[in-house]
Scaffold this active site. Structure first.
Site, PDB file in Angstrom:
ATOM      1  CE  LYS A  87      77.845  25.262  69.631  1.00  0.00           C
ATOM      2  NZ  LYS A  87      78.452  26.320  70.484  1.00  0.00           N
ATOM      3  CB  SER A 107      75.612  28.872  71.165  1.00  0.00           C
ATOM      4  OG  SER A 107      76.973  28.473  71.239  1.00  0.00           O
ATOM      5  CB  SER A 167      78.594  29.016  73.898  1.00  0.00           C
ATOM      6  OG  SER A 167      77.877  30.142  73.448  1.00  0.00           O
TER       7      SER A 167
END
Lengths: 114, 511
Positions: B83, B158, B182
């Protein structure tokens, strides 16, 4: 629940505290949205009563120490490498005082908080 | 079916084994994944940066070590997607924000370093909601990622880029961060496994902070065992993070291999169902609970009365912390700088830069947090939210007296269409309804696929929650559910995902 209504003036104040130069259209939209969100989150007031200790953190840790050993820093070149502007081995920043402060507040050294 | 397809559909455990045994080279495996990314990412848009050369170099280094007879790390040669919120010294780190576009950090996050030390091959950086604020990746400044099951729908967020990459067979493993759900929410809606470890179990050093008391890095994978392997590789005490727990890593890999729930007490949380939940989510969840019972678990219903206040408490605590954390983006030392014309002051430059560099959701949360922390409002909002946090921790403590693990749906609905909630913040916030309590309490929780909702054919996730530092328990349960469902179905759930390249059927369809 407290009767909260987020006004344009309040959003402008929050934006100023948050250092966000918002457009006029953004102020209107955020006022509307923040009003809805704040009304929803105010529900916490229904159950939180005096005598309940606050929790500030998920991990119950205090006084975290580590060995006092010297670790080499990343160095000035690496630190400045991604700077928006650098000069003479330092970060170059815009001037700190505004014209208004210069003219309105003429006494040197009397700048208040900013 | 090409050889490349055989490679990318293996589990991470199989890949690590094949490399160690010399059946495939790390370079071949990495190349197969880079090819898959090239073929599918125009559609999925999981990656913000593909580190082609760095990945191949890392893979060749693994092959060289093996050839030289040197010991290999536990994930040697296994590709992983990272990420874009973790610093990487050899790749940009943007956090999905214009304010950090193109930023090259001067150091590796602890998590990045541990991946490299484990021999994992970092393929690149994945898309995310800006600064991890969102549940759909639509808040990324670089455009949304798409759900591989239906590219008109969100992959969740997210960590949506990481989840989409794993579901699209672009990577067997990915790293996400979970502040309010997330990792678990995108994992659930993409039909894969997503894990939020115990807070403090994985290091935040080099993770760009959103809400420091909640942010938790964790794994995404296609199987529970793969998630456990990645969990173990990234976890453990880090002196660089003062909230890192100095405790042994729970034996998650052994637990995933055990996959036994006989005699285990499973508590169904009363408050995490009912109104607002999609019928297909509730029916699949109900079936998963029945399945656990047939596997020998003892099912009880437990009430956690304050969980209904978790969402409002979270949307005070997380924005408050964010308003403070994001003050560092001041246009002075790194990132974007706008309006520095020689006459504008530092404050003007700061305000112009932040207005241009942050997206709408980030601005909303910064202002919301500033409001909640203001004198006059602090006690009524932030103070009350911190008290609710205590009530939620007490609910968990009482529930874990009655049950060894708690279960609920991972999300109230399946993946929603791109655009549906983009202009309605409150509707978007509801996506994290089930996941937020574990962030506030800091305990471990994961989501494991439990089928498709009949009404839309999209994946549903089962959330399993375990006490602080009992992460292994939820892996036992998750692996048992996964094994039983795979056996009943005859194949993994992802085999039912439609193909992304017009080949008809998912990559595993021909297996």
């Amino acid at each position: 629940m407290a009767d909260v209504a987020i006004t344009r003036a309040e959003v402008e104040h929050l934006a100023n505290l948050s250092r966000l130069a918002l457009e006029d259209s953004e102020v209107d939209r955020f006022a509307e949205q923040l009003d809805v969100i704040i009304a929803a989150v105010a529900r916490v007031q229904e159950v939180a009563s005096a005598g309940i200790p606050p929790t500030t953190h998920a991990a119950d840790l205090s006084n975290v120490f580590r060995e006092d050993v010297v670790i080499p820093p990343i160095g000035a070149d690496a630190a400045l490498d991604q700077a928006p502007a650098a000069e003479l081995g330092k970060f170059r920043v815009p001037r700190i005082l505004t014209d208004e402060e210069d003219s309105e507040d003429s006494a040197p050294g009397d700048r208040g908080e900013s | 079916m090409t050889a490349g397809r055989d490679l990318i559909t293996m589990t991470a455990a199989q890949m690590a084994h094949a490399i160690a045994a010399g059946e495939v080279s790390a370079a071949e495996l990495t190349q197969a994944h880079l090819d898959r990314i090239a073929d599918t990412d125009v559609e999925v848009r999981a990656f913000l940066h593909v580190a082609r050369e760095a990945a191949l170099a890392a893979a060749r280094a693994v092959d060289d070590r093996r050839a030289a007879g040197k010991p290999l790390g536990p994930l040697a040669g296994v590709p992983v997607a990272l990420k874009d919120v973790f610093t990487t010294s050899d790749m940009p780190t943007t956090c999905g924000s214009k304010i950090l576009a193109g930023w090259r950090p001067p150091y590796d996050a602890t998590l990045t370093r541990r991946l490299r030390e484990a021999g994992a091959v970092i393929l690149g950086k994945t898309n995310m909601d800006e600064f991890a604020m969102g549940s759909s990746t639509e808040n990324s400044a670089f455009g949304p990622s798409r759900n591989p099951w239906d590219t008109s729908r969100v992959p969740g967020g997210s960590s949506g880029g990481s989840a989409a990459a794993v579901a699209a067979f672009q990577a067997p493993l990915a790293i996400g961060t979970d502040t309010g759900g997330s990792i678990r929410q995108p994992g659930a809606v993409c039909g894969i496994v997503g894990v939020k470890p115990t807070y403090g179990g994985s290091s935040r050093y080099g993770l760009v902070a959103f809400a420091s008391s909640l942010d938790t890095p964790g794994p995404l994978a296609r199987t529970v065992l793969d998630a456990a392997l990645l969990h173990e590789a990234i976890s453990g005490h880090d002196p660089c993070d003062s909230t890192s727990l100095d405790a042994p890593v729970p034996p998650v890999v052994a637990a995933a291999r055990t996959a036994d729930v006989a005699g285990l007490r499973v508590g169904v949380v009363t408050e995490l169902s009912g109104e607002g939940y999609a019928p297909g989510v509730l029916s699949r969840f109900g079936e998963a609970v029945e399945l656990l019972e047939t596997l020998g678990a003892k099912i009880t219903e437990v009430s956690c009365p304050h969980f209904t206040y978790a969402l409002p408490a979270y949307y005070l605590i997380a924005p408050s912390e964010c308003s403070s954390n994001l003050a560092r983006f001041d246009a002075m030392r790194y990132g974007l700088r706008i309006g520095d014309d020689g006459s504008a002051s530092a404050e003007e430059v700061m305000s112009l830069t932040r207005a241009a560099g942050f997206g709408a959701e980030v601005k909303r949360r910064i202002m919301l947090g500033t409001y909640a922390l203001s004198s006059g409002y602090y006690d009524a909002y932030y103070g009350k939210a911190q008290q609710v946090r205590t009530l939620i921790i007490r609910d968990f403590a009482a529930a874990f007296e009655q049950a060894d693990v708690l279960v609920s749906p991972a999300t109230p609905t399946t993946a929603f269409p791109i655009g549906e909630r983009a202009d309605d913040p409150m509707a978007m916030y509801l996506a994290d309804l089930c996941t937020i309590p574990s962030n506030l309490a800091g305990n471990a929780a994961l989501s494991v696929p439990c089928g498709l909702a009949p009404e839309d054919g999209l994946p549903v996730g089962l959330q399993i929650m375990a006490p602080v530092l009992a992460d292994d328990r939820m892996y036992r349960v998750g692996a048992a559910v996964e094994a039983a469902l795979d056996a009943r179905r005859g194949h993994p759930l992802l085999a039912e995902a439609p193909g992304l390249d017009g080949a008809g059927g998912g990559p595993e369809a021909g297996r």
